[in-house]
Write a protein that holds these residues in place. Structure first.
Motif, short mmCIF file in Angstrom:
data_model
loop_
_atom_site.label_atom_id
_atom_site.label_comp_id
_atom_site.label_asym_id
_atom_site.label_seq_id
_atom_site.Cartn_x
_atom_site.Cartn_y
_atom_site.Cartn_z
N SER A 1 29.32 60.71 66.70
CA SER A 1 28.45 61.87 66.89
C SER A 1 28.20 62.13 68.37
N ASP A 2 27.89 63.36 68.66
CA ASP A 2 27.59 63.76 70.03
C ASP A 2 26.20 63.26 70.39
N LYS A 3 26.08 62.62 71.53
CA LYS A 3 24.81 62.05 71.93
C LYS A 3 23.88 63.08 72.55
N GLY A 4 24.35 64.30 72.66
CA GLY A 4 23.50 65.35 73.18
C GLY A 4 23.70 65.56 74.67
N VAL A 5 22.91 66.45 75.17
CA VAL A 5 22.97 66.80 76.58
C VAL A 5 21.54 66.96 77.08
N ASN B 1 17.17 72.20 71.87
CA ASN B 1 16.82 73.00 73.04
C ASN B 1 17.89 74.04 73.35
N ALA B 2 18.56 74.53 72.32
CA ALA B 2 19.70 75.43 72.53
C ALA B 2 19.30 76.72 73.23
N VAL C 1 33.46 68.86 78.26
CA VAL C 1 32.58 67.74 78.60
C VAL C 1 31.36 67.67 77.71
N CYS C 2 31.08 68.74 76.99
CA CYS C 2 29.87 68.78 76.18
C CYS C 2 30.03 69.84 75.10
N ILE C 3 29.50 69.55 73.92
CA ILE C 3 29.47 70.55 72.86
C ILE C 3 28.05 70.66 72.34
N PHE C 4 27.68 71.85 71.88
CA PHE C 4 26.38 72.06 71.25
C PHE C 4 26.48 73.30 70.38
N ASP C 5 25.52 73.45 69.49
CA ASP C 5 25.48 74.66 68.66
C ASP C 5 24.07 75.23 68.69
#
Length: 130
Positions: free
Chosen positions: A49-53, A107-108, A98-102
């Motif tokens: 899983s993505d650890k976030g940003v 905090n999108a 380098v980073c993914i988010f949706d």
């Protein structure tokens, strides 16, 4: 007759207890296997899983503690996940994601606002909005 019945009953009780102990032992093994496999699955999901940003007005910090300043970002693109066919945003620096988010990231909106303030177009995950 009592010389046969008493040892037979005692033998039956001991056999029943022995069988009960074997069943409990096997149930214990089954429970231990189930818990162990569940732990392996949870740990695997955690690793994948993505650890976030984390971010502020100057830079963003991604998994592994790597820092990128906003001027280093090449683009923000929308991609389709290979696993669950969801759309997500990928931040690209030097040709590498380098980073993914949706849009469901906690905090999108704040992150999107900072990116747009820095001049990046951040499309929505929703296909109807694009």
């Amino acid at each position: 007759m009592a010389l046969v019945i008493v040892p037979g009953v005692i033998g039956s009780v001991m056999l029943s207890f022995a069988l009960w102990a074997v069943v409990q032992f096997h149930i214990g093994i089954a429970v231990a296997l189930a818990v162990g496999l569940s732990a392996v699955v949870v740990f695997g999901v955690y690793l994948v899983s993505d650890k976030g940003v984390s971010f502020d007005e100057e830079k963003l910090v991604v998994r592994g503690g790597r820092e990128y300043y906003y001027h280093e970002i090449d683009e923000v693109r929308v991609k389709l996940s290979e696993y669950d066919l969801r759309r997500y945003k990928a931040i690209v620096v030097d040709g590498e994601e380098v980073c993914i988010f949706d849009d469901n990231y906690q905090n999108a909106r704040e992150f999107t606002a900072i990116l747009e303030k820095r001049g990046f177009h951040v499309p929505s995950d929703n296909r109807m909005m694009n």
